[in-house]
Design a protein around this motif. Structure first.
Motif, PDB file in Angstrom:
ATOM      1  N   UNK A 173     -10.181   9.683 -14.202  1.00  0.00           N
ATOM      2  CA  UNK A 173      -9.299   9.411 -15.341  1.00  0.00           C
ATOM      3  C   UNK A 173      -9.244   7.925 -15.686  1.00  0.00           C
ATOM      4  N   UNK A 174      -9.965   7.096 -14.917  1.00  0.00           N
ATOM      5  CA  UNK A 174      -9.957   5.637 -15.094  1.00  0.00           C
ATOM      6  C   UNK A 174      -8.563   5.038 -14.907  1.00  0.00           C
ATOM      7  N   UNK A 175      -7.798   5.635 -13.995  1.00  0.00           N
ATOM      8  CA  UNK A 175      -6.447   5.155 -13.724  1.00  0.00           C
ATOM      9  C   UNK A 175      -6.384   4.444 -12.385  1.00  0.00           C
ATOM     10  N   UNK A 176      -5.820   3.243 -12.380  1.00  0.00           N
ATOM     11  CA  UNK A 176      -5.456   2.535 -11.152  1.00  0.00           C
ATOM     12  C   UNK A 176      -3.941   2.565 -11.063  1.00  0.00           C
ATOM     13  N   UNK A 177      -3.425   2.959  -9.883  1.00  0.00           N
ATOM     14  CA  UNK A 177      -1.990   3.198  -9.771  1.00  0.00           C
ATOM     15  C   UNK A 177      -1.496   2.770  -8.409  1.00  0.00           C
ATOM     16  N   UNK A 178      -0.315   2.143  -8.372  1.00  0.00           N
ATOM     17  CA  UNK A 178       0.328   1.815  -7.105  1.00  0.00           C
ATOM     18  C   UNK A 178       1.764   2.285  -7.131  1.00  0.00           C
ATOM     19  N   UNK A 179       2.412   2.244  -5.962  1.00  0.00           N
ATOM     20  CA  UNK A 179       3.715   2.849  -5.658  1.00  0.00           C
ATOM     21  C   UNK A 179       3.493   4.309  -5.264  1.00  0.00           C
ATOM     22  N   UNK A 180       3.781   4.616  -4.000  1.00  0.00           N
ATOM     23  CA  UNK A 180       3.447   5.926  -3.445  1.00  0.00           C
ATOM     24  C   UNK A 180       4.096   7.080  -4.204  1.00  0.00           C
ATOM     25  N   UNK A 181       5.324   6.910  -4.645  1.00  0.00           N
ATOM     26  CA  UNK A 181       5.980   7.984  -5.383  1.00  0.00           C
ATOM     27  C   UNK A 181       5.279   8.265  -6.700  1.00  0.00           C
ATOM     28  N   UNK A 182       4.927   7.197  -7.421  1.00  0.00           N
ATOM     29  CA  UNK A 182       4.221   7.356  -8.693  1.00  0.00           C
ATOM     30  C   UNK A 182       2.847   7.982  -8.469  1.00  0.00           C
ATOM     31  N   UNK A 183       2.169   7.562  -7.395  1.00  0.00           N
ATOM     32  CA  UNK A 183       0.860   8.120  -7.074  1.00  0.00           C
ATOM     33  C   UNK A 183       0.964   9.616  -6.812  1.00  0.00           C
ATOM     34  N   UNK A 184       1.937  10.009  -5.988  1.00  0.00           N
ATOM     35  CA  UNK A 184       2.051  11.426  -5.645  1.00  0.00           C
ATOM     36  C   UNK A 184       2.440  12.268  -6.853  1.00  0.00           C
ATOM     37  N   UNK A 185       3.304  11.734  -7.695  1.00  0.00           N
ATOM     38  CA  UNK A 185       3.662  12.468  -8.903  1.00  0.00           C
ATOM     39  C   UNK A 185       2.440  12.651  -9.797  1.00  0.00           C
ATOM     40  N   UNK A 186       1.640  11.611  -9.912  1.00  0.00           N
ATOM     41  CA  UNK A 186       0.412  11.694 -10.703  1.00  0.00           C
ATOM     42  C   UNK A 186      -0.542  12.745 -10.135  1.00  0.00           C
ATOM     43  N   UNK A 187      -0.743  12.725  -8.825  1.00  0.00           N
ATOM     44  CA  UNK A 187      -1.653  13.694  -8.206  1.00  0.00           C
ATOM     45  C   UNK A 187      -1.203  15.128  -8.460  1.00  0.00           C
ATOM     46  N   UNK A 188       0.096  15.348  -8.391  1.00  0.00           N
ATOM     47  CA  UNK A 188       0.634  16.681  -8.652  1.00  0.00           C
ATOM     48  C   UNK A 188       0.416  17.082 -10.108  1.00  0.00           C
ATOM     49  N   UNK A 189       0.762  16.200 -11.030  1.00  0.00           N
ATOM     50  CA  UNK A 189       0.647  16.531 -12.450  1.00  0.00           C
ATOM     51  C   UNK A 189      -0.807  16.707 -12.879  1.00  0.00           C
ATOM     52  N   UNK A 190      -1.693  15.924 -12.292  1.00  0.00           N
ATOM     53  CA  UNK A 190      -3.093  15.955 -12.706  1.00  0.00           C
ATOM     54  C   UNK A 190      -3.896  17.046 -12.012  1.00  0.00           C
ATOM     55  N   UNK A 191      -3.568  17.312 -10.730  1.00  0.00           N
ATOM     56  CA  UNK A 191      -4.462  18.149  -9.929  1.00  0.00           C
ATOM     57  C   UNK A 191      -3.826  19.421  -9.365  1.00  0.00           C
ATOM     58  N   UNK A 192      -2.504  19.518  -9.316  1.00  0.00           N
ATOM     59  CA  UNK A 192      -1.882  20.751  -8.812  1.00  0.00           C
ATOM     60  C   UNK A 192      -1.677  21.710  -9.977  1.00  0.00           C
ATOM     61  N   UNK A 193      -2.785  22.126 -10.570  1.00  0.00           N
ATOM     62  CA  UNK A 193      -2.719  22.919 -11.803  1.00  0.00           C
ATOM     63  C   UNK A 193      -2.172  24.326 -11.572  1.00  0.00           C
ATOM     64  N   UNK A 194      -2.227  24.784 -10.343  1.00  0.00           N
ATOM     65  CA  UNK A 194      -1.708  26.127 -10.043  1.00  0.00           C
ATOM     66  C   UNK A 194      -0.291  26.078  -9.469  1.00  0.00           C
ATOM     67  N   UNK A 195       0.310  24.894  -9.459  1.00  0.00           N
ATOM     68  CA  UNK A 195       1.683  24.703  -8.960  1.00  0.00           C
ATOM     69  C   UNK A 195       1.859  25.233  -7.545  1.00  0.00           C
TER      70      UNK A 195
ATOM     71  N   UNK B 275       0.841  -1.200   0.000  1.00  0.00           N
ATOM     72  CA  UNK B 275       0.000   0.000   0.000  1.00  0.00           C
ATOM     73  C   UNK B 275       0.877   1.252   0.000  1.00  0.00           C
ATOM     74  N   UNK B 276       0.335   2.373  -0.516  1.00  0.00           N
ATOM     75  CA  UNK B 276      -1.027   2.577  -0.991  1.00  0.00           C
ATOM     76  C   UNK B 276      -1.203   2.221  -2.458  1.00  0.00           C
ATOM     77  N   UNK B 277      -2.463   2.213  -2.876  1.00  0.00           N
ATOM     78  CA  UNK B 277      -2.833   2.174  -4.287  1.00  0.00           C
ATOM     79  C   UNK B 277      -4.047   3.078  -4.428  1.00  0.00           C
ATOM     80  N   UNK B 278      -4.250   3.599  -5.616  1.00  0.00           N
ATOM     81  CA  UNK B 278      -5.413   4.461  -5.843  1.00  0.00           C
ATOM     82  C   UNK B 278      -6.180   4.003  -7.073  1.00  0.00           C
ATOM     83  N   UNK B 279      -7.469   4.325  -7.064  1.00  0.00           N
ATOM     84  CA  UNK B 279      -8.316   4.206  -8.242  1.00  0.00           C
ATOM     85  C   UNK B 279      -8.950   5.579  -8.452  1.00  0.00           C
ATOM     86  N   UNK B 280      -8.647   6.195  -9.579  1.00  0.00           N
ATOM     87  CA  UNK B 280      -9.180   7.526  -9.872  1.00  0.00           C
ATOM     88  C   UNK B 280     -10.253   7.399 -10.952  1.00  0.00           C
ATOM     89  N   UNK B 281     -11.529   7.494 -10.562  1.00  0.00           N
ATOM     90  CA  UNK B 281     -12.603   7.355 -11.550  1.00  0.00           C
ATOM     91  C   UNK B 281     -12.680   8.530 -12.520  1.00  0.00           C
TER      92      UNK B 281
END
Length: 257
Positions: free
Chosen positions: A68-90, A60-66
């Motif tokens: 974008x229909x993405x299922x992702x595991x590995x915490x570093x990859x998850x956090x990078x994804x969250x930043x790229x997808x949702x931290x649009x204002x940096x 753990x962890x793993x995420x399912x993001x409805x």
């Protein structure tokens, strides 16, 4: 069909509450104020269905993001994804070449240098069925080395606002909090001993654990731990201390995979 103005659907986060890594992602979700839901389950089930279908590695962890229909595991990859997808204002990241890659560098250092060594120290200190002092010493020394690297980086800033990259907190800084938060327990030392020789690391860490987002994450953790009959340190309720816990592990009464 949902309109583009519909609020995002909650991101499902699969966690077992005792360990640090899930809280790396929860901390970020809270700080970004994203809509999410926790799917909490017992550590005993981490390599069983249904979770093994989400993450065949059984970690753990793993995420399912409805959204974008993405299922992702590995915490570093998850956090990078969250930043790229949702931290649009940096707010917790940069879009400039140098700073963007430095954030990525420190996230990788956390995943390769901090997490594994700190985790191995905790394993040999508390969970391994037999005491191997040379292994405990090796990983305790690695903890001190990693802290000293962070101290060197933070010392080079020469400003009151000392962060790993630039002049603001980023997801790279935040990634180090969950493991550093457990160091007194891992090393069996007071906080003064843990941070002896690394005052800037201590100040940096203490700024982040005072954030409302971290406190909310720890409130979730306390509730979920209590629901599984666990104390804050992962020891089952009814066991008074780590010595008793370790004795039960050595006798085979408690087993870890």
């Amino acid at each position: 069909m949902a309109s583009t103005s519909d609020p995002p659907k909650p991101i499902r986060v699969w966690i077992t509450p005792p360990g640090p890594n899930p809280w790396k992602t929860i901390f970020l979700l809270e700080e970004l104020n994203l809509n999410y839901e926790i799917k909490s389950f017992r550590f005993d089930d981490v390599k069983k269905v249904p979770f093994i279908k989400i993450n065949p590695n059984g970690r753990v962890p793993a995420i399912e993001d409805p959204n974008t229909n993405l299922t992702l595991w590995e915490s570093g990859a998850i956090n990078q994804y969250l930043i790229e997808q949702y931290d649009t204002e940096n707010r917790l990241s940069y879009d400039t070449l140098i700073e963007k890659n430095l954030c990525n560098q420190y996230l990788h250092f956390q995943m390769s240098g901090q997490g594994p060594y700190f985790g191995q120290c905790g394993w040999f200190q508390h969970l391994h069925p037999e005491k191997i002092q040379s292994a405990i010493d090796r990983y305790a020394n690695e903890i001190k080395r990693v802290l000293s690297v962070l101290e060197t980086v933070l010392s080079a800033k020469f400003t009151d606002e000392q962060w790993l990259v630039g002049n603001k907190m980023t997801y790279a800084d935040m990634a180090f909090v969950p493991w550093n938060f457990r160091l007194s327990e891992v090393l069996l030392q007071s906080w003064d001993e843990v941070f002896d020789g690394t005052p800037r690391v201590r100040a940096w860490h203490e700024k982040m654990v005072e954030l409302p987002s971290w406190k909310r994450a720890m409130e979730h953790r306390a509730r979920l731990m209590d629901g599984q009959g666990l104390q804050w340190n992962g020891v089952p309720k009814g066991i008074e201390n780590f010595t008793e816990y370790e004795e039960k592990i050595q006798k085979g009464e408690i087993k870890y995979d």
